[in-house]
Enzyme design. Structure first.
Site, PDB file in Angstrom:
ATOM      1  CB  CYS A 116      10.124   4.231   7.972  1.00 26.87           C
ATOM      2  SG  CYS A 116       9.771   5.405   6.423  1.00 26.87           S
ATOM      3  N   PRO A 122       1.437   6.557   7.643  1.00 30.98           N
ATOM      4  CG  PRO A 122      -0.241   8.121   7.258  1.00 30.98           C
ATOM      5  CD  PRO A 122       1.184   8.036   7.220  1.00 30.98           C
ATOM      6  CG  ASP A 124      -4.672   7.923   6.614  1.00 31.39           C
ATOM      7  OD1 ASP A 124      -5.168   8.655   6.454  1.00 31.39           O
ATOM      8  OD2 ASP A 124      -3.773   7.274   6.130  1.00 31.39           O
ATOM      9  CG  ASP A 303      10.729   4.016  -4.329  1.00 32.23           C
ATOM     10  OD1 ASP A 303       9.829   3.016  -4.545  1.00 32.23           O
ATOM     11  OD2 ASP A 303      10.421   4.629  -3.307  1.00 32.23           O
ATOM     12  CB  VAL A 325       5.611  10.617  -2.869  1.00 35.29           C
ATOM     13  CG1 VAL A 325       5.139   9.423  -2.259  1.00 35.29           C
ATOM     14  CG2 VAL A 325       5.204  10.804  -4.214  1.00 35.29           C
ATOM     15  NE  ARG A 395      13.679  -3.872   4.057  1.00 38.36           N
ATOM     16  CZ  ARG A 395      12.742  -2.771   4.143  1.00 38.36           C
ATOM     17  NH1 ARG A 395      12.947  -1.850   4.969  1.00 38.36           N
ATOM     18  NH2 ARG A 395      11.237  -3.030   3.502  1.00 38.36           N
TER      19      ARG A 395
HETATM   20  C1  EPZ Z   1       5.223   1.820  -1.995  1.00 39.76           C
HETATM   21  O1  EPZ Z   1       5.145   2.215  -0.702  1.00 39.76           O
HETATM   22  C2  EPZ Z   1       6.428   1.354  -2.130  1.00 39.76           C
HETATM   23  N1  EPZ Z   1       6.611   0.089  -1.387  1.00 39.76           N
HETATM   24  C3  EPZ Z   1       7.596   2.462  -1.792  1.00 39.76           C
HETATM   25  O2  EPZ Z   1       8.610   1.903  -2.264  1.00 39.76           O
HETATM   26  C4  EPZ Z   1       7.409   3.768  -2.689  1.00 39.76           C
HETATM   27  O3  EPZ Z   1       8.357   4.513  -1.953  1.00 39.76           O
HETATM   28  C5  EPZ Z   1       6.074   4.041  -2.415  1.00 39.76           C
HETATM   29  O4  EPZ Z   1       5.034   3.171  -2.921  1.00 39.76           O
HETATM   30  C6  EPZ Z   1       5.703   5.349  -3.195  1.00 39.76           C
HETATM   31  O5  EPZ Z   1       5.986   5.151  -4.662  1.00 39.76           O
HETATM   32  C7  EPZ Z   1       6.263  -1.096  -1.971  1.00 39.76           C
HETATM   33  O6  EPZ Z   1       5.838  -0.945  -3.142  1.00 39.76           O
HETATM   34  C8  EPZ Z   1       6.491  -2.204  -1.282  1.00 39.76           C
HETATM   35  P1  EPZ Z   1       2.128   4.620  -0.722  1.00 39.76           P
HETATM   36  P2  EPZ Z   1       3.708   2.285   0.060  1.00 39.76           P
HETATM   37  O7  EPZ Z   1       1.092   3.965   0.194  1.00 39.76           O
HETATM   38  O8  EPZ Z   1       2.541   1.594  -0.686  1.00 39.76           O
HETATM   39  C9  EPZ Z   1       0.968   8.380   2.347  1.00 39.76           C
HETATM   40  C10 EPZ Z   1      11.047   1.241  -1.754  1.00 39.76           C
HETATM   41  O9  EPZ Z   1      12.233   1.870  -1.729  1.00 39.76           O
HETATM   42  N2  EPZ Z   1      -0.175   7.623   2.705  1.00 39.76           N
HETATM   43  O10 EPZ Z   1       2.011   5.046  -2.070  1.00 39.76           O
HETATM   44  O11 EPZ Z   1       3.822   2.345   1.496  1.00 39.76           O
HETATM   45  C11 EPZ Z   1       2.173   8.031   2.833  1.00 39.76           C
HETATM   46  O12 EPZ Z   1       2.722   8.359   3.990  1.00 39.76           O
HETATM   47  C12 EPZ Z   1       9.995   1.573  -1.264  1.00 39.76           C
HETATM   48  O13 EPZ Z   1      11.125   0.227  -2.401  1.00 39.76           O
HETATM   49  C13 EPZ Z   1      -1.045   8.020   3.760  1.00 39.76           C
HETATM   50  O14 EPZ Z   1      -1.003   8.977   3.931  1.00 39.76           O
HETATM   51  O15 EPZ Z   1       3.558   4.061  -0.517  1.00 39.76           O
HETATM   52  C14 EPZ Z   1       3.272   8.589   1.795  1.00 39.76           C
HETATM   53  O16 EPZ Z   1       3.305   9.980   2.037  1.00 39.76           O
HETATM   54  C15 EPZ Z   1      10.046   2.542  -0.289  1.00 39.76           C
HETATM   55  N3  EPZ Z   1      -2.100   6.899   4.199  1.00 39.76           N
HETATM   56  C16 EPZ Z   1       2.353   8.377   0.347  1.00 39.76           C
HETATM   57  O17 EPZ Z   1       0.923   8.319   0.840  1.00 39.76           O
HETATM   58  C17 EPZ Z   1      -2.101   5.677   3.847  1.00 39.76           C
HETATM   59  O18 EPZ Z   1      -2.812   4.956   4.082  1.00 39.76           O
HETATM   60  C18 EPZ Z   1       2.629   7.313  -0.585  1.00 39.76           C
HETATM   61  O19 EPZ Z   1       2.604   6.180   0.128  1.00 39.76           O
HETATM   62  C19 EPZ Z   1      -1.241   5.404   2.697  1.00 39.76           C
HETATM   63  C20 EPZ Z   1      -0.219   6.125   2.459  1.00 39.76           C
END
Ligand code: EPZ
Length: 417
Positions: A116, A122, A124, A303, A325, A395
């Site tokens: 994105c 990722p 992972d 966010d 984050v 969105r």
């Molecule tokens: C959720 O995304 C939200 N989306 C995001 O909101 C929000 O920014 C994010 O949580 C953090 O609060 C939804 O709930 C649909 P994460 P998510 O897994 O689940 C890393 C919006 O604007 N990570 O908590 O994808 C990742 O790269 C959206 O409404 C890994 O490294 O977020 C990031 O740096 C945007 N490996 C951090 O963790 C993984 O397998 C947080 O990601 C998973 C995540």
């Protein structure tokens, strides 16, 4: 192509109601796939992402009907555990079907979400956790294929309290054999609601809302009804506009979900009054500079980082915004600078020197929350602003211009090339 236009510099006043939370409704819709029968989900926001998730659920075989803000999902006919690239590429949250479908079918094929605007993002942690529960995972032509005759409960120590990974583990583990423990789980209110919803479907979960969640697997779940919690990010977006532009009241929300946001707004000079389900903000006479760190819940949400920056560009003095984050969630900076703001970026910290006034400009949305910050800057700027690529904002916000109009803003949508 639709664009949003703003004739800025107008004071805001009055009140608006907050909608149901996007980041709660998406995983809850996915949870409904685990069980046969009809689940009625109320207070569902009419967002592009909601419609994308409905399309995905129908491809998977669920029957959905959506009227006003009531969504009925019948999981009885679910028979196709596949999430196609065309949908997953438009919405990462499609990846939330991984947990429910492997729990239900012992097999699932989900497209890997692409990157994105803010880098790799990722999955992972999702995959490592499912492998720990006994799933065999392979990657084929951009698709994750996960298979498991029976998932077995295990202790999972998350390297990062990922919202998505916590959600997928929960939905996979509720019918696994034995007990699953998630350490360093996400504590976001949206995940807390997913836990509570799964419990209402018959799951056995302890520690909801804490960083240690214990799931005792049960035979099967049944369908259940739920009302979606208020959208704290939508609320925070309007609070950011109120901090600059006028005394406004937000109704139908939960102030407890916004403690860090309220504290920071008071620090910069805003007045905040709360009741059980409303917040009234009065703008700061002079916006004080403030060094912000966006973090996981209960810290200040990433966010709202862009919307917060839209306040700080008008602060009296210099401030910093660091995102802990997403290292590079700053695609809004060059667009905010088009209004005459003064922001420089170094690694995951933005350095902001406040300016006295902003001037309206044509700007481009890059993601949901970045576009919200451009609308706030446009409302504060003198003259007309034109925001393009607004499919991003649709969105995550239900017709945002209508709510700002209720607060006295001069804002409209036009189909213009
Ligand atoms: C959720 O995304 C939200 N989306 C995001 O909101 C929000 O920014 C994010 O949580 C953090 O609060 C939804 O709930 C649909 P994460 P998510 O897994 O689940 C890393 C919006 O604007 N990570 O908590 O994808 C990742 O790269 C959206 O409404 C890994 O490294 O977020 C990031 O740096 C945007 N490996 C951090 O963790 C993984 O397998 C947080 O990601 C998973 C995540």
């Amino acid at each position: 192509m639709d664009k949003i236009f703003i004739d800025g510099g107008k004071q805001l006043a009055g009140s608006v109601d907050i909608s149901g939370a996007k980041n709660a409704v998406l995983p809850i819709m996915a949870s409904a796939l685990i069980a046969n029968g009809k689940s009625v989900i109320s207070r569902v926001p009419k967002l592009r992402d909601t419609y994308t998730m409905i399309r995905l659920m129908e491809i998977i075989g669920a029957k959905c009907s959506f009227k006003d803000d009531i969504l009925t999902v019948d999981g009885t006919s679910v028979n196709n555990p596949e999430a196609p690239y065309d949908l997953v590429k438009t919405m990462r949250a499609s990846f939330y079907v991984l947990g429910p479908l492997i729990a239900r079918f012992g097999y699932v094929k989900v497209s890997l979400p692409g990157g994105c605007a803010w880098g790799p993002r990722p999955v992972d942690l999702h995959l490592k956790a499912l492998e720990k529960l006994g799933a065999k995972i392979t990657l084929k032509s951009g698709y994750i294929i996960a298979k498991a005759d029976k998932l077995i409960g295990k202790t999972i120590d998350l390297d990062f309290p990922s919202v998505g990974a916590t959600g997928n583990i929960l939905m996979a583990a509720v019918t696994a054999e034995g007990t699953t423990i998630i350490n360093n789980a996400a504590r976001e209110p949206e995940i807390d609601q997913v836990c509570k919803y799964l419990i209402s479907m018959g799951a056995n979960i302890k520690g909801s809302g804490s960083s240690k969640i214990i799931i005792h697997g049960v035979e099967k779940l049944h369908s259940a009804n739920v009302e979606i919690i208020p959208d704290r990010i939508e609320a925070g977006t309007f609070l950011a506009a109120g901090a600059i532009l006028g005394k406004i009241t937000l109704n139908k929300l939960n102030p407890k979900h916004l403690v860090s946001v309220i504290n920071n707004l008071q620090e910069i000079g805003c007045e905040i009054e709360t009741t059980q389900d409303s917040i009234t903000i009065s703008p700061a006479d002079i916006i004080k500079p403030f060094d912000l760190k966006a973090e996981v819940y209960p810290g200040f949400p990433t966010d709202l980082q862009a919307q917060w920056m839209a306040i700080m560009i008008l602060a009296k003095g210099s401030s910093k915004v660091t995102d802990m984050v997403y290292y590079d969630r700053f695609s809004h900076i060059p667009e905010l600078n088009r209004f005459g703001a003064n922001i420089r970026l170094n690694k995951n910290t933005a350095y902001i020197d406040g300016v006295k006034i902003l001037k309206g400009a044509p700007v481009m949305s890059t993601d949901i929350r970045a576009s919200a910050s451009l609308i706030i800057a446009g409302l504060a700027a003198e003259g007309v602003t034109e925001v393009s690529r607004i499919y991003h904002i649709d969105r995550g916000y239900e017709k945002i211009e209508n709510k700002f109009k209720l607060l006295g803003a001069e804002i409209w949508r036009e189909n213009k090339l």
